[in-house]
Each structure stands twice: as structure tokens, then as C-alpha cells.
Design an enzyme around this catalytic site. Sequence first.
Site, mmCIF file in Angstrom:
data_model
loop_
_atom_site.group_PDB
_atom_site.id
_atom_site.type_symbol
_atom_site.label_atom_id
_atom_site.label_comp_id
_atom_site.label_asym_id
_atom_site.label_seq_id
_atom_site.Cartn_x
_atom_site.Cartn_y
_atom_site.Cartn_z
ATOM 1 N N TYR A 154 40.546 34.760 30.595
ATOM 2 C CA TYR A 154 39.842 35.518 31.641
ATOM 3 C C TYR A 154 38.755 36.417 31.035
ATOM 4 O O TYR A 154 37.605 36.454 31.510
ATOM 5 C CB TYR A 154 40.873 36.352 32.408
ATOM 6 C CG TYR A 154 40.310 37.158 33.559
ATOM 7 C CD1 TYR A 154 40.031 36.557 34.784
ATOM 8 C CD2 TYR A 154 40.078 38.531 33.432
ATOM 9 C CE1 TYR A 154 39.519 37.294 35.849
ATOM 10 C CE2 TYR A 154 39.577 39.273 34.482
ATOM 11 C CZ TYR A 154 39.299 38.658 35.691
ATOM 12 O OH TYR A 154 38.793 39.398 36.743
ATOM 13 N N LYS A 158 34.720 36.275 31.620
ATOM 14 C CA LYS A 158 33.970 37.394 32.216
ATOM 15 C C LYS A 158 32.947 37.971 31.238
ATOM 16 O O LYS A 158 31.915 38.515 31.648
ATOM 17 C CB LYS A 158 34.937 38.482 32.698
ATOM 18 C CG LYS A 158 35.828 38.028 33.873
ATOM 19 C CD LYS A 158 35.012 37.756 35.119
ATOM 20 C CE LYS A 158 35.870 37.426 36.316
ATOM 21 N NZ LYS A 158 35.066 37.163 37.521
HETATM 22 P P1 NAP Z 1 41.198 37.111 45.008
HETATM 23 O O1 NAP Z 1 41.700 37.930 46.124
HETATM 24 O O2 NAP Z 1 42.114 36.134 44.362
HETATM 25 O O3 NAP Z 1 39.847 36.377 45.487
HETATM 26 C C1 NAP Z 1 39.258 35.327 44.791
HETATM 27 C C2 NAP Z 1 38.839 34.302 45.812
HETATM 28 O O4 NAP Z 1 38.179 33.219 45.136
HETATM 29 C C3 NAP Z 1 40.042 33.706 46.544
HETATM 30 O O5 NAP Z 1 39.819 33.739 47.931
HETATM 31 C C4 NAP Z 1 40.095 32.296 46.000
HETATM 32 O O6 NAP Z 1 40.623 31.358 46.909
HETATM 33 C C5 NAP Z 1 38.653 32.005 45.694
HETATM 34 N N1 NAP Z 1 38.505 30.908 44.750
HETATM 35 C C6 NAP Z 1 39.283 30.639 43.676
HETATM 36 N N2 NAP Z 1 38.852 29.534 43.056
HETATM 37 C C7 NAP Z 1 37.764 29.092 43.740
HETATM 38 C C8 NAP Z 1 36.888 27.990 43.584
HETATM 39 N N3 NAP Z 1 37.064 27.109 42.595
HETATM 40 N N4 NAP Z 1 35.881 27.823 44.482
HETATM 41 C C9 NAP Z 1 35.713 28.702 45.510
HETATM 42 N N5 NAP Z 1 36.534 29.765 45.701
HETATM 43 C C10 NAP Z 1 37.538 29.964 44.832
HETATM 44 O O7 NAP Z 1 40.659 38.040 43.842
HETATM 45 P P2 NAP Z 1 39.796 39.380 43.876
HETATM 46 O O8 NAP Z 1 40.599 40.415 43.194
HETATM 47 O O9 NAP Z 1 39.233 39.639 45.202
HETATM 48 O O10 NAP Z 1 38.653 38.946 42.842
HETATM 49 C C11 NAP Z 1 37.317 38.687 43.209
HETATM 50 C C12 NAP Z 1 36.471 38.687 41.939
HETATM 51 O O11 NAP Z 1 36.550 39.984 41.327
HETATM 52 C C13 NAP Z 1 36.958 37.696 40.884
HETATM 53 O O12 NAP Z 1 35.864 37.128 40.217
HETATM 54 C C14 NAP Z 1 37.744 38.576 39.946
HETATM 55 O O13 NAP Z 1 37.837 38.024 38.655
HETATM 56 C C15 NAP Z 1 36.930 39.846 39.985
HETATM 57 N N6 NAP Z 1 37.639 41.054 39.559
HETATM 58 C C16 NAP Z 1 38.753 41.476 40.217
HETATM 59 C C17 NAP Z 1 39.389 42.641 39.786
HETATM 60 C C18 NAP Z 1 40.630 43.196 40.456
HETATM 61 O O14 NAP Z 1 41.211 44.159 39.931
HETATM 62 N N7 NAP Z 1 41.067 42.654 41.586
HETATM 63 C C19 NAP Z 1 38.890 43.347 38.683
HETATM 64 C C20 NAP Z 1 37.754 42.876 38.036
HETATM 65 C C21 NAP Z 1 37.128 41.726 38.490
HETATM 66 P P3 NAP Z 1 42.229 31.095 46.975
HETATM 67 O O15 NAP Z 1 42.883 32.421 46.990
HETATM 68 O O16 NAP Z 1 42.391 30.342 48.222
HETATM 69 O O17 NAP Z 1 42.542 30.331 45.739
#
Ligand code: NAP
Length: 246
Positions: A154, A158
Amino acid sequence: MNFKGKKALVTGSGGGIGKSIALLLADMGADIAINDVSIKNAQKTAKEIISKGRKALVSNADVVKNNDVKEMFKTIAAEFGRLDILVNNAGITRDSLLMEMEENQWDQVMDVNLKGVFLCCKYAAKMMSEQQSGKIINISSASAQIGNIGQANYVASKGGVISLTKTLAKELARYNINVNAVAPGYIRTPMTESVPEKVKNYIISQIPLNRAGKPEEVANAVAFLASDMSVYITGQILSINGGMYV
Ligand code: NAP
């Protein structure tokens, strides 16, 4: 900030941070292409956008698949006629300590988190360069800046997003396209729900603002980078982390 008449694509906007970004941009007047591998979740977000009086397109393109992405951009061109804002938000985790990490855990995470960003940037750049304007915002992570045990895949993906952002900012500036990234810290979403309570408490103890972030707080920063208020900002990584990494 006003996005009236603007057209945006937010990948992975069926839930979590992506959904908050899509809803905020719609609140400010944009029409949104919602993308998520889960068509049901994408449709739910689209319904909320339409209820705000905005237009919504739904695509269940897998951002890893070139043909899926190509088709999604064809639909955007046909239905919206332009693309002003791309938010590369889709992302996954497949955590494991390095010595136990399987090759497919590495490949899946690099594919979605880095190749997916490359593909969407490529097709968006083609549309935006013709318009001579555009805003691309990539979602990186604080973990890429500080490292994180159990997340070699990961963190590498990133970190790649940060390097890609800096290069595309230079490459696409001639077309008046701004490319920036945000690096969220620990945000409460479905992605972080499964983290054990003990680990969550430890992470929060390391955050000077002493709490997890909210998806809406990431969306606010993305809206700023998507707006005319940030026209002279490109190639930057904006941290939204409560002071976790300074
Ligand atoms: P999340 O709730 O899991 O949202 C990610 C979304 O991306 C999900 O709806 C997922 O669909 C979708 N997805 C996964 N694989 C995909 C693909 N191949 N094509 C199209 N859509 C796809 O996670 P989040 O926390 O909101 O994260 C959003 C972004 O922020 C990510 O890039 C994550 O790495 C980044 N981020 C998050 C955090 C944190 O603390 N939450 C911190 C730093 C960065 P499904 O769920 O249906 O698989």
C-alpha cells in the site's frame, strides 16, 4: 467555491471518502460521473446526487482494466461533452508483513492504487488537453510519507501516486491542467473499520488533534484543489492528517 456547469469524475465513489467528495462537488453545482466496482453502491451515490438536482452518470468500470476505463471515458465524453475534474480516489489495502506477503497481495494493491491512477489520468488528460483546462486530484496517503508496518504494498503504491502527481503536474501544465494530491492520515471509513480497536486507539494517540479524520474533511481539501481558488497550485501534496505527519 462554485462548480456550476463543471463535470467531474470521482473513482471509487460508491462509499467512504469518494462518496463524500462526489456529494460535496455536487452540492457546489457539479455534475458527477460516479465510478465504483460495486454498481449498487455507485447507484446509491448517484441517486443522492440526482436528488440534489444535479446530473449523475454511473460506471462500474474496474480502474485496473484498460478497456473498462476507455469505455467509461467514452461515456463521459458522450453524455457530459467534457471533463473538468478527475479525482482518483479508488483504492484498496491487502495488509501483511513483508515476509508473509503473497505476490497477488502486492500486485492487486499496485494495480488498483497506482495503475488505476495512471489509466484514468491518461484518458482524462486527452479530454482536458483538448479543452486546455482541467484539475486532477489524486488520493495518496500519509502512510506513504511516514511508512507503515504491514503495508509495504500500500505504502509503495501511494508513494508512486506522489511521484506520478509531481511528474504529471510538469507534463500537463502546458495544457493548463493542474495535478495535485492529497495525503489523508487516519480517516474513519469502511477501509479502516476492520482495524482492531487497540490499534485504532494507538493511531489516535499519535495524532496531535487527537481524533480520526472524517471523509468530509478530506472532501473539503479536494474541493479546494478542484476549484479556481487553487489555479496556481500544481504538483503539490496536501496533508489532511490532524498533525500526524508534519
Ligand atoms: P473505501 O471506503 O474502501 O473506498 C474505496 C472505494 O474504491 C470503494 O467503494 C471500492 O469499492 C472502490 N474500488 C476498489 N477497487 C476499485 C476498482 N478496481 N475500480 C473502481 N473502484 C474500486 O476506502 P476509503 O477509506 O474511502 O479510501 C478512499 C481513498 O482514500 C483510497 O485511495 C485510500 O487508499 C485513501 N486513503 C484512505 C485513508 C483512510 O484512513 N480511510 C487514509 C489515506 C488514504 P468496493 O468497496 O465495492 O470494493
